[in-house]
Enzyme design. Structure first.
Site, short mmCIF file in Angstrom:
data_model
loop_
_atom_site.label_atom_id
_atom_site.label_comp_id
_atom_site.label_asym_id
_atom_site.label_seq_id
_atom_site.Cartn_x
_atom_site.Cartn_y
_atom_site.Cartn_z
N ARG A 103 -33.36 -74.09 -20.04
CA ARG A 103 -32.10 -73.65 -20.62
C ARG A 103 -32.34 -73.28 -22.07
O ARG A 103 -33.12 -73.97 -22.78
CB ARG A 103 -31.05 -74.78 -20.57
CG ARG A 103 -30.43 -75.02 -19.20
CD ARG A 103 -29.53 -73.86 -18.76
NE ARG A 103 -28.90 -74.09 -17.48
CZ ARG A 103 -29.37 -73.68 -16.30
NH1 ARG A 103 -30.52 -73.01 -16.25
NH2 ARG A 103 -28.71 -73.91 -15.19
N HIS A 129 -32.85 -64.35 -17.69
CA HIS A 129 -32.53 -65.51 -16.82
C HIS A 129 -32.70 -65.15 -15.34
O HIS A 129 -31.74 -65.20 -14.56
CB HIS A 129 -31.11 -66.02 -17.10
CG HIS A 129 -30.91 -67.44 -16.69
ND1 HIS A 129 -30.02 -68.29 -17.31
CD2 HIS A 129 -31.47 -68.19 -15.70
CE1 HIS A 129 -30.03 -69.48 -16.74
NE2 HIS A 129 -30.92 -69.43 -15.75
N GLU A 155 -26.78 -66.94 -24.76
CA GLU A 155 -27.12 -66.23 -23.53
C GLU A 155 -25.85 -65.64 -22.95
O GLU A 155 -24.86 -66.37 -22.81
CB GLU A 155 -27.76 -67.21 -22.53
CG GLU A 155 -28.34 -66.49 -21.34
CD GLU A 155 -29.13 -67.42 -20.43
OE1 GLU A 155 -30.02 -68.15 -20.90
OE2 GLU A 155 -28.82 -67.40 -19.23
C1 DGY Z 1 -30.29 -72.60 -12.06
O1 DGY Z 1 -30.23 -72.59 -10.83
O2 DGY Z 1 -29.86 -73.52 -12.74
C2 DGY Z 1 -30.93 -71.41 -12.72
O3 DGY Z 1 -30.90 -71.48 -14.07
C3 DGY Z 1 -30.32 -70.12 -12.22
O4 DGY Z 1 -30.82 -69.92 -10.95
#
Ligand code: DGY
Length: 337
Positions: free
Chosen positions: A246, A296, A275
């Site tokens: 993240r 992402h 983001e």
């Molecule tokens: C998640 O699944 O948390 C990813 O960041 C997006 O697929």
């Protein structure tokens, strides 16, 4: 009126997930490219009297969203991370929340390696070089990168994705160290089967030792800003930082300063804070030489996104039937339903 409950989807997702939901429910899909803004989401849920919300990492699911439709019974997020969902508020309202663990680990680990390799061997720069007409000759000193084989890999967070990521280091004869809240014996044993002797160490030690540092922690109060000025300084000028976890795990200002002052060699990011990263964000000034960036897409393979959509549908349908969800974020987070 069909008498069937309505599931509201904040995005158009792989059809298999929608088909699964349509077997038992009415389905309303927000068809835009970007997620509905918060206020719009509240209005949409109220308007269709949604019994279930199918969301993604792009939606902030807070108390206001949870209260939008009086009929709302369940939430399913098409993601393994659930930091965007207020689990406590959901639990207070007896709304179970489903998520998609496991299914995306290998795909995300693959992409982490794509970033690591791109950073090590300057793949994006090389691509620009050719497109920009700079390729005039083979050059003994053109686009020299750094080796991956025999290097030291530091894995921050040895969960399912971190372990899948570390396992791939076997092909590169790397030394692997990791940090986690505690030593992970089962994960170490799994890695040992691939000839990897993963050594548990403290974060500072890992940062000092590693040529490549890859982040695999969930975002929570403990991990927000985990990598800041002090940590980047420990990494050193030849180190590469990979983030597929993240954006908020890394302090963006500190990262920018470290890139500016060449205190680390490169950052390879699939996630950012903020983001999405605006096209005029100053961090992008460092690409491609010091920054490799992606929007992402760690879990973005056809197979995995399809499975994620179906898993999310299954969580929602189970919740609507009053059955335990196959994958409950509420339970995983230890919040009483
Ligand atoms: C998640 O699944 O948390 C990813 O960041 C997006 O697929």
């Amino acid at each position: 009126m069909t008498g069937r409950q309505t599931v509201y989807l904040t995005r158009d997702v792989p059809q298999e997930g929608i088909d699964r939901l349509e077997e038992e429910c009415e389905v309303v899909v927000w068809e835009e490219k970007t997620a509905p803004p918060h206020d719009t989401l509240v209005e949409e849920l109220a308007e269709c009297e949604a019994a279930a919300l199918f969301c993604t990492v792009s939606d902030v699911v807070d108390a206001e969203v949870l209260d939008a439709s009086p009929a709302l019974e369940v939430v399913g997020t098409m993601s393994v991370g659930y930091d965007h969902v207020d689990l406590e508020a959901a639990a207070e309202r007896d709304i179970p929340v489903g998520y998609t663990p496991g299914v995306l680990s290998e795909t995300t680990a693959d992409f982490g390696w794509a970033l690591l390799m791109a950073a090590a061997r300057r793949v994006t720069e090389a691509d620009h070089y050719v497109h920009d007409g700079e390729w005039e000759t083979w050059g003994p000193k053109i686009l020299l990168g750094r080796d991956v084989f025999d290097a030291t890999l530091g894995v921050v967070g040895l969960g399912s994705i971190g372990t899948a990521f570390a396992r791939r280091a076997a092909g590169f004869d790397m030394d692997v160290c990791y940090t986690a809240t505690e030593p992970k014996e089962e994960c170490e044993a799994e890695l040992a089967e691939y000839g990897i002797d993963a050594e548990f160490c403290e974060l500072d030690d890992l940062l000092e030792r590693s040529d490549y540092v890859s982040l695999h922690v969930p975002l929570d109060d403990e991990t927000a800003g985990l990598i800041g000025e002090h940590e980047l300084d420990l990494m050193g000028e030849d180190a590469v930082l990979v983030n597929t976890a993240r954006g908020e795990v890394v302090d963006t200002d500190a990262l920018e300063a470290a890139l500016e002052e060449d205190r680390i060699r490169h950052a390879a990011l699939d996630v950012t804070d903020p983001e999405p990263l605006p096209a005029d964000h100053s961090l992008l000034d460092y690409a491609p030489e010091k920054l490799t960036i992606a929007p992402h897409i760690g879990s973005a393979s056809v197979e995995t996104r399809t499975e994620m959509a179906v898993m999310t549908a299954d969580n929602i349908l189970a919740g609507l039937r009053g059955e335990p969800m196959p994958n409950s974020a509420t339970e995983n987070a230890g919040v009483e339903e």
